[in-house]
Design a protein around this motif. Structure first.
Motif, short mmCIF file in Angstrom:
data_model
loop_
_atom_site.label_atom_id
_atom_site.label_comp_id
_atom_site.label_asym_id
_atom_site.label_seq_id
_atom_site.Cartn_x
_atom_site.Cartn_y
_atom_site.Cartn_z
N ASP A 154 -34.43 -12.23 -7.36
CA ASP A 154 -33.57 -12.76 -8.23
C ASP A 154 -31.93 -12.60 -7.55
OD1 ASP A 154 -32.14 -14.22 -9.99
OD2 ASP A 154 -33.04 -13.28 -11.90
N PRO A 155 -31.50 -13.37 -6.94
CA PRO A 155 -30.10 -13.16 -6.51
C PRO A 155 -29.00 -13.09 -8.02
CG PRO A 155 -31.16 -14.77 -5.20
CD PRO A 155 -31.99 -14.68 -6.24
N GLY A 156 -29.56 -13.51 -9.05
CA GLY A 156 -28.69 -13.67 -10.01
C GLY A 156 -28.62 -12.33 -11.00
N ASP A 157 -29.78 -11.55 -10.43
CA ASP A 157 -30.01 -10.07 -11.12
C ASP A 157 -29.20 -9.11 -10.26
OD1 ASP A 157 -30.39 -7.63 -11.84
OD2 ASP A 157 -32.48 -8.03 -12.22
N LEU A 158 -27.91 -9.25 -10.47
CA LEU A 158 -26.83 -8.27 -9.58
C LEU A 158 -27.14 -6.93 -9.35
CD1 LEU A 158 -23.42 -10.21 -10.31
CD2 LEU A 158 -25.01 -10.76 -8.43
N LEU A 159 -27.44 -6.46 -10.33
CA LEU A 159 -27.56 -4.71 -10.43
C LEU A 159 -29.08 -4.85 -9.49
CD1 LEU A 159 -27.10 -1.84 -11.18
CD2 LEU A 159 -28.70 -2.43 -13.15
N ALA A 160 -30.05 -5.36 -9.66
CA ALA A 160 -31.16 -5.10 -8.70
C ALA A 160 -30.93 -5.47 -7.35
CB ALA A 160 -32.41 -6.29 -9.31
N ALA A 161 -29.91 -6.52 -7.13
CA ALA A 161 -29.56 -6.63 -5.79
C ALA A 161 -28.83 -5.67 -5.15
CB ALA A 161 -28.83 -8.20 -5.61
N PHE A 162 -27.83 -5.12 -5.91
CA PHE A 162 -27.17 -4.09 -5.54
C PHE A 162 -28.04 -2.85 -5.25
CE2 PHE A 162 -25.44 0.21 -6.62
CZ PHE A 162 -24.20 0.06 -5.90
N LEU A 163 -28.95 -2.58 -5.96
CA LEU A 163 -29.79 -1.52 -5.63
C LEU A 163 -30.78 -1.62 -4.43
CD1 LEU A 163 -31.04 -0.49 -9.28
CD2 LEU A 163 -29.30 0.69 -8.06
N ARG A 164 -30.94 -2.76 -4.24
CA ARG A 164 -31.80 -3.20 -2.91
C ARG A 164 -30.76 -2.94 -1.65
NH1 ARG A 164 -35.27 -6.96 -0.71
NH2 ARG A 164 -35.88 -6.07 1.27
N ILE A 165 -29.52 -3.30 -2.02
CA ILE A 165 -28.33 -3.28 -0.79
C ILE A 165 -28.19 -1.64 -0.59
CG2 ILE A 165 -26.17 -3.73 -0.20
CD1 ILE A 165 -26.41 -6.50 -1.58
N ASN A 166 -28.15 -0.86 -1.61
CA ASN A 166 -27.56 0.33 -1.50
C ASN A 166 -28.61 1.29 -1.07
OD1 ASN A 166 -25.46 1.93 -2.10
ND2 ASN A 166 -26.30 2.94 -3.78
N ARG A 167 -30.08 0.98 -1.29
CA ARG A 167 -30.83 1.68 -0.67
C ARG A 167 -31.43 1.14 0.75
NH1 ARG A 167 -34.21 1.67 -6.41
NH2 ARG A 167 -32.51 2.96 -7.68
N ASP A 168 -32.28 -0.23 0.45
CA ASP A 168 -32.95 -0.47 1.74
C ASP A 168 -32.12 -0.94 2.93
OD1 ASP A 168 -35.17 -0.24 0.21
OD2 ASP A 168 -35.33 -2.09 -0.49
N ASP B 90 -28.65 5.37 -9.29
CA ASP B 90 -28.91 5.39 -8.03
C ASP B 90 -28.28 6.70 -7.54
OD1 ASP B 90 -30.26 5.20 -5.50
OD2 ASP B 90 -29.15 3.46 -4.77
N ARG B 91 -28.68 7.56 -6.26
CA ARG B 91 -28.13 8.43 -5.57
C ARG B 91 -28.11 8.05 -4.30
NH1 ARG B 91 -29.62 14.12 -8.52
NH2 ARG B 91 -28.83 13.66 -10.57
N GLN B 92 -26.92 8.38 -3.57
CA GLN B 92 -26.83 8.10 -1.90
C GLN B 92 -25.85 9.20 -1.37
OE1 GLN B 92 -29.03 6.32 -0.10
NE2 GLN B 92 -30.07 5.07 -2.25
N VAL B 93 -25.93 9.21 -0.06
CA VAL B 93 -25.01 10.04 0.72
C VAL B 93 -24.08 8.96 1.53
CG1 VAL B 93 -24.73 11.81 2.15
CG2 VAL B 93 -26.66 11.95 0.52
N HIS B 94 -22.81 9.37 1.17
CA HIS B 94 -21.63 8.81 2.00
C HIS B 94 -21.29 9.52 3.41
CE1 HIS B 94 -17.42 7.90 2.49
NE2 HIS B 94 -18.00 6.44 2.30
N LEU B 95 -21.71 8.86 4.48
CA LEU B 95 -21.63 9.44 5.68
C LEU B 95 -20.49 8.92 6.36
CD1 LEU B 95 -25.21 9.45 6.75
CD2 LEU B 95 -24.06 11.41 5.93
N GLY B 96 -19.31 9.50 6.04
CA GLY B 96 -18.14 9.22 6.48
C GLY B 96 -16.85 9.33 5.76
#
Length: 466
Positions: free
Chosen positions: A269-283, A335-341
């Motif tokens: 659902d492109p309208g679900d911005l949080l779900a889309a963000f998590l897909r972007i931030n992870r996958d 979410d949790r991620q590592v910033h490499l830069g």
């Protein structure tokens, strides 16, 4: 009677001709896949036999070496592994090496395969013989360190100078299970170096254990492997932890733009911005980093630079290497991620300049990195510039230190106008701080290369040994 005899003779001649032609035309065809030119202690024999419906009446495989013939298997025993590889194709394999064939000795050898199939209703056998010549090499390569003083930061990089023989081996540094290839020292500008002298850049990644073993390796085409330890010291580096709030305005700005520029990324659902963000931030982050790692294969086979790398002028560090980020949405962790830069900011849309001489190997859109440029500096060393508002170079361009690559921006997953910059060593993202340091570049790289090109006496003097 004379006519009947003539007819009978003619028929017999036709039958004999058919008998002969059929047996010749229908011989099995053998095609080798392995071994290659060299076989060592471990190896594989693999080939295919083409015959109608894969029907074989006999199959014999033997090794010939030094006037001796060693049977390796037949159709009737279990030494060979056979499998139907197609309607008319049979694949055959078995181990081949000193471990499985103790009779193997150093030097030339030959595999002989004889295959036969029935023809003319089994009245005759059509046979074919094929051979594969190879060389047995059982002596492992030799590898040993030349350079001194190896200090590596967690998340950082280093250089070694070493010797590896014979000339056809693949060599470099193993850090845990990660392999960093080496290059002839002449590729790094070491003049007068003999062919055995090599250099290799390597890294201890931020996510590797501080105790990961680091050693030299050399491997030949026969699979023989040699490793050698060398003296080094690892320095732990604390990585910061930060908490990042994700406002709706941020999602509304970045998510649609990334989805539009990344058609391969699909969301429910492109309208679900949080779900889309998590897909972007992870996958998508994972996919983009894999793409960056794969660019290591395009590195040049010689060192293209000779000066320290440049940091973006007068820039303020907004985020550093390997920040451990926790993302919050409306106060709750999502979410949790590592910033490499490093995130470097000055003012909006400032010129972004090449950190050093090199060749552009990527210039375009790269998911979370937005408009991105990757410059190769040779021998596995590369630099990355992300979130650009515009790109002024293209793939294949030769760039010089301090030349303009584009302008800073906020494309991709960026909260504001800045440059995301990082260094890479054979695809492993490492802290740029070392590479920005004139002293580090001099001590860790340039001095070692100069000493590698010096006569043996001068090397001993530089090392402080008699």
């Amino acid at each position: 009677m004379r006519i009947a005899g003539t007819v009978l003779l003619f028929v017999l001649l036709l039958a004999a001709r058919a008998f002969l032609l059929a047996s010749r035309a229908a011989r099995p065809a053998v095609e080798f896949a392995q071994p290659g030119a060299l076989v060592g202690r471990e190896g594989t024999l693999a080939f295919t036999v083409a015959a109608p419906r894969g029907a074989l009446s006999s199959l014999e495989v033997a090794l010939e070496q030094n006037g001796t013939r060693v049977p390796l298997g037949t159709l009737a025993d279990n030494a060979l592994t056979l499998a139907q590889a197609g309607e008319d194709l049979v694949s055959v394999s078995r181990p081949l090496g000193r471990t499985s064939v103790p009779q193997l000795a150093e030097g030339p050898a030959r595999i002989v395969v004889t295959a036969a199939r029935p023809v003319l209703f089994g009245l005759r056998q059509a046979a074919a013989t094929a051979t594969r010549d190879f060389t047995v090499r059982l002596t492992p390569p030799r590898v040993g360190i030349v350079s001194l003083h190896h200090f590596i930061n967690h998340g950082g990089s280093e250089l070694v100078v070493y010797r590896a023989t014979p000339p056809d081996v693949v060599s470099g540094v193993l850090v845990g299970d990660r392999e960093f290839p080496g290059y002839p020292a002449s590729a790094a500008g070491v003049t007068g170096a003999d062919p055995s002298l090599h250099v290799a850049f390597f890294a201890l990644a931020w996510d590797q254990d501080l105790g990961a073993p680091i050693r030299l390796f050399a491997r030949d085409a026969a699979g023989n492997l040699a490793t050698a330890p060398f003296d080094y010291r690892v320095f732990p580096k604390p990585f910061r932890a930060s908490r990042i709030d994700i406002p709706d305005t941020f999602l509304q700005r970045v998510v649609p733009a990334i989805l539009e520029n990344t058609p391969s990324l699909t969301v429910d659902d492109p309208g679900d911005l949080l779900a889309a963000f998590l897909r972007i931030n992870r996958d998508l982050r994972h996919e983009n980093n894999a793409t960056i790692e794969q660019l290591a294969a395009r590195t040049g086979d010689r060192m293209l630079w000779s000066q320290p790398f440049l940091q973006l002028g007068n820039s303020k560090v907004e985020a550093s290497f390997a920040d451990q980020r926790t993302y919050l949405y409306h106060g709750e962790e999502v979410d949790r991620q590592v910033h490499l830069g490093f995130d470097l900011a000055v003012t909006a849309r400032i010129p972004v300049r090449a950190a050093n001489d090199g060749v552009v190997i990527f210039a375009g859109w790269l998911g979370i990195y937005g408009n991105c440029v990757v410059v190769d500096h040779g021998l596995g060393v590369q630099s990355l510039y992300a979130h650009l508002s515009s790109v002024d170079v293209k793939d294949g361009d030769r760039v010089s230190r301090d030349s303009v690559l584009g302008r800073s921006g906020m494309t991709g997953l960026a909260g504001g106008d800045h440059l995301h910059f990082t260094m890479l060593v054979h695809g492993v993202q490492v802290t740029p701080v070392d590479w920005w340091s004139r002293q580090w570049v001099e001590d860790r790289i340039l001095r070692k290369l100069r000493e590698a090109g010096a006569p043996a006496g001068a090397q001993a003097a530089a090392a402080g040994t008699p």
